[in-house]
Every structure is written in C-alpha cells, then in structure tokens.
Design a protein around this motif. Sequence first.
Motif, PDB file in Angstrom:
ATOM      1  N   PRO A 289      23.657  47.828 -26.675  1.00  0.00           N
ATOM      2  CA  PRO A 289      24.608  46.752 -26.471  1.00  0.00           C
ATOM      3  C   PRO A 289      25.598  47.152 -25.371  1.00  0.00           C
ATOM      4  CG  PRO A 289      25.034  47.901 -28.555  1.00  0.00           C
ATOM      5  CD  PRO A 289      24.041  48.711 -27.794  1.00  0.00           C
TER       6      PRO A 289
ATOM      7  N   HIS B 237      33.715  53.902 -26.505  1.00  0.00           N
ATOM      8  CA  HIS B 237      34.746  52.940 -26.113  1.00  0.00           C
ATOM      9  C   HIS B 237      34.123  51.927 -25.179  1.00  0.00           C
ATOM     10  CE1 HIS B 237      36.904  56.553 -27.349  1.00  0.00           C
ATOM     11  NE2 HIS B 237      37.954  55.781 -27.622  1.00  0.00           N
ATOM     12  N   GLY B 238      34.883  50.879 -24.899  1.00  0.00           N
ATOM     13  CA  GLY B 238      34.362  49.837 -24.021  1.00  0.00           C
ATOM     14  C   GLY B 238      35.384  49.402 -22.987  1.00  0.00           C
TER      15      GLY B 238
ATOM     16  N   ASN C 258      38.266  47.770 -23.259  1.00  0.00           N
ATOM     17  CA  ASN C 258      39.701  47.973 -23.545  1.00  0.00           C
ATOM     18  C   ASN C 258      40.094  49.419 -23.304  1.00  0.00           C
ATOM     19  OD1 ASN C 258      40.587  45.407 -24.027  1.00  0.00           O
ATOM     20  ND2 ASN C 258      40.105  45.472 -26.214  1.00  0.00           N
ATOM     21  N   ASN C 259      39.299  50.342 -23.834  1.00  0.00           N
ATOM     22  CA  ASN C 259      39.443  51.748 -23.487  1.00  0.00           C
ATOM     23  C   ASN C 259      40.860  52.291 -23.681  1.00  0.00           C
ATOM     24  OD1 ASN C 259      38.297  54.134 -22.577  1.00  0.00           O
ATOM     25  ND2 ASN C 259      38.766  53.709 -20.422  1.00  0.00           N
TER      26      ASN C 259
ATOM     27  N   THR D  40      36.725  49.537 -31.713  1.00  0.00           N
ATOM     28  CA  THR D  40      36.514  48.838 -32.995  1.00  0.00           C
ATOM     29  C   THR D  40      35.066  48.373 -33.153  1.00  0.00           C
ATOM     30  OG1 THR D  40      37.268  46.753 -32.040  1.00  0.00           O
ATOM     31  CG2 THR D  40      38.915  48.061 -33.187  1.00  0.00           C
ATOM     32  N   VAL D  41      34.439  48.015 -32.042  1.00  0.00           N
ATOM     33  CA  VAL D  41      33.039  47.569 -32.134  1.00  0.00           C
ATOM     34  C   VAL D  41      32.147  48.761 -32.497  1.00  0.00           C
ATOM     35  CG1 VAL D  41      31.081  46.567 -30.875  1.00  0.00           C
ATOM     36  CG2 VAL D  41      33.402  45.661 -30.508  1.00  0.00           C
TER      37      VAL D  41
HETATM   38  N1  LIG Z   1      30.746  42.087 -26.157  1.00  0.00           N
HETATM   39  C1  LIG Z   1      29.949  43.141 -26.292  1.00  0.00           C
HETATM   40  N2  LIG Z   1      28.608  42.996 -26.151  1.00  0.00           N
HETATM   41  C2  LIG Z   1      27.792  44.061 -26.270  1.00  0.00           C
HETATM   42  N3  LIG Z   1      28.205  45.300 -26.527  1.00  0.00           N
HETATM   43  C3  LIG Z   1      29.531  45.509 -26.685  1.00  0.00           C
HETATM   44  C4  LIG Z   1      30.472  44.450 -26.579  1.00  0.00           C
HETATM   45  N4  LIG Z   1      31.703  44.958 -26.785  1.00  0.00           N
HETATM   46  C5  LIG Z   1      31.543  46.277 -26.995  1.00  0.00           C
HETATM   47  N5  LIG Z   1      30.242  46.624 -26.929  1.00  0.00           N
HETATM   48  C6  LIG Z   1      29.659  47.980 -27.111  1.00  0.00           C
HETATM   49  O1  LIG Z   1      30.527  48.748 -27.905  1.00  0.00           O
HETATM   50  C7  LIG Z   1      30.971  49.907 -27.192  1.00  0.00           C
HETATM   51  C8  LIG Z   1      32.385  50.212 -27.628  1.00  0.00           C
HETATM   52  O2  LIG Z   1      33.236  49.169 -27.256  1.00  0.00           O
HETATM   53  P1  LIG Z   1      34.516  48.733 -28.098  1.00  0.00           P
HETATM   54  O3  LIG Z   1      34.713  47.281 -27.841  1.00  0.00           O
HETATM   55  O4  LIG Z   1      34.362  49.218 -29.483  1.00  0.00           O
HETATM   56  O5  LIG Z   1      35.699  49.597 -27.410  1.00  0.00           O
HETATM   57  P2  LIG Z   1      36.977  49.117 -26.599  1.00  0.00           P
HETATM   58  O6  LIG Z   1      36.673  47.887 -25.787  1.00  0.00           O
HETATM   59  O7  LIG Z   1      37.476  50.322 -25.857  1.00  0.00           O
HETATM   60  O8  LIG Z   1      38.010  48.806 -27.736  1.00  0.00           O
HETATM   61  P3  LIG Z   1      38.327  47.455 -28.571  1.00  0.00           P
HETATM   62  O9  LIG Z   1      38.051  47.832 -29.978  1.00  0.00           O
HETATM   63  O10 LIG Z   1      39.759  47.182 -28.293  1.00  0.00           O
HETATM   64  O11 LIG Z   1      37.419  46.353 -28.071  1.00  0.00           O
HETATM   65  C9  LIG Z   1      30.789  49.556 -25.722  1.00  0.00           C
HETATM   66  O12 LIG Z   1      30.658  50.709 -24.901  1.00  0.00           O
HETATM   67  C10 LIG Z   1      29.513  48.736 -25.783  1.00  0.00           C
HETATM   68  O13 LIG Z   1      28.395  49.615 -25.893  1.00  0.00           O
END
Ligand SMILES: Nc1ncnc2c1ncn2[C@@H]1O[C@H](COP(=O)(O)OP(=O)(O)OP(=O)(O)O)[C@@H](O)[C@H]1O
Length: 154
Positions: free
Chosen positions: A8, A124-125, A127-128, A136-137
């Motif tokens: 993802p 992380h993604g 937002n980082n 959180t994802v």
């Molecule tokens: N919309 C999305 N579609 C597909 N994969 C996603 C998506 N959002 C996040 N991911 C996956 O989850 C991983 C971690 O992202 P995550 O969103 O948990 O972290 P973040 O953006 O730093 O923090 P936040 O929890 O604030 O969103 C990403 O590197 C990606 O692999």
Amino acid sequence: MFKTILYPTDFSDNAGKSIDYLKELRNAGAAKIVLLNVIHQRVLDTLETIHKAAYFQDGRYHEDREEAELRLVQERKNKMAPIAAELEAVGYEVKIRIEKGYPFREILKVEKEEAVSAIVMGSHGRNNFVKARIGTVSEKVMRRSVAPVLLVKR
Ligand SMILES: Nc1ncnc2c1ncn2[C@@H]1O[C@H](COP(=O)(O)OP(=O)(O)OP(=O)(O)O)[C@@H](O)[C@H]1O
Ligand SMILES: [Mg+2]
C-alpha cells in the motif's frame, strides 16, 4: 512463502523506500505485487463540499462531483504507472488497485480479497510527524492483519 505481496502506498518518500525491499523479495520467491492506494474519505468529503457549492452556482452538482472523482482516480493510476513499471522490470506480475475510504480498512479488505502472504509498507507516510514512533495507518494494519507486515523505517 511470500508469493503475493501487498504494497500500500500514499506516494510519500517513506512509502517509496519499500520499493528496494520489494525488489529484494523477488529473489526470495515473491512473484506478484498488489499495488494499492486508498483515496481517503476526508478527500472525498472535501470534494462533496466543494461540489455542493458548485451546484448552487451552476446547477451541475452531480455531474461535477462524479467527474472530479473520476479525475482523482485517474491521477492516482497515473502515479502508480512508474512504480508498476519498476517492479515489472524485475519480473513481478503487478496488479493496481485504487480504493476509496479509510486507508487501514481498505488495506485489510484487500489483504483478504487478494489472499496476500505479506504486506510491505512504510513505518510512516505523508504526515511523517517527527515525534510519531509509527504512523496510525501502519500501526492499525500491523495490529489487525493476518499476514506478516514488513514496516520499512523512514
Ligand atoms: N492512503 C493510503 N493508501 C495506501 N497506503 C497508505 C495510505 N496512507 C498510508 N499508507 C501506507 O501506510 C504507511 C504509513 O503511513 P501512515 O499514514 O501510517 O503515516 P503518516 O502519514 O506519517 O502518519 P498519520 O498517521 O498522521 O497518517 C505508508 O508508508 C504507506 O505504506
Ligand atoms: Mg498518513
């Protein structure tokens, strides 16, 4: 062991770091990658609000809303194309999926539908946040998935 891998991506640099690991896993017998991007429910709600406003101006709410959503899906597909090409170049069969809703739920749904043997994603993604130990994802997916999850660190 890792025949079909779910990757993802939110197209962030952090998620992009997974690609090198995916290439390595080809040597461990992985054959197919499911590339997934989820259009966040928040984005869809924003479209709704914007196009509701458009409706009051020109009376074309439904058509505009649908067109905008189609454009969004097409944009995401375009962003997937070079990633798919890079993975196909090392011999993977690649399937692209664009889903709508909450990322963790859609990731877990696709995990089941595609019978994946592992999930590779960023710790992380986009937002980082500096202080976040984990996104959180990635946290929700890691906790709830059946398949093992490889979290590639930022
Ligand atoms: N919309 C999305 N579609 C597909 N994969 C996603 C998506 N959002 C996040 N991911 C996956 O989850 C991983 C971690 O992202 P995550 O969103 O948990 O972290 P973040 O953006 O730093 O923090 P936040 O929890 O604030 O969103 C990403 O590197 C990606 O692999
Ligand atoms: Mg995020």
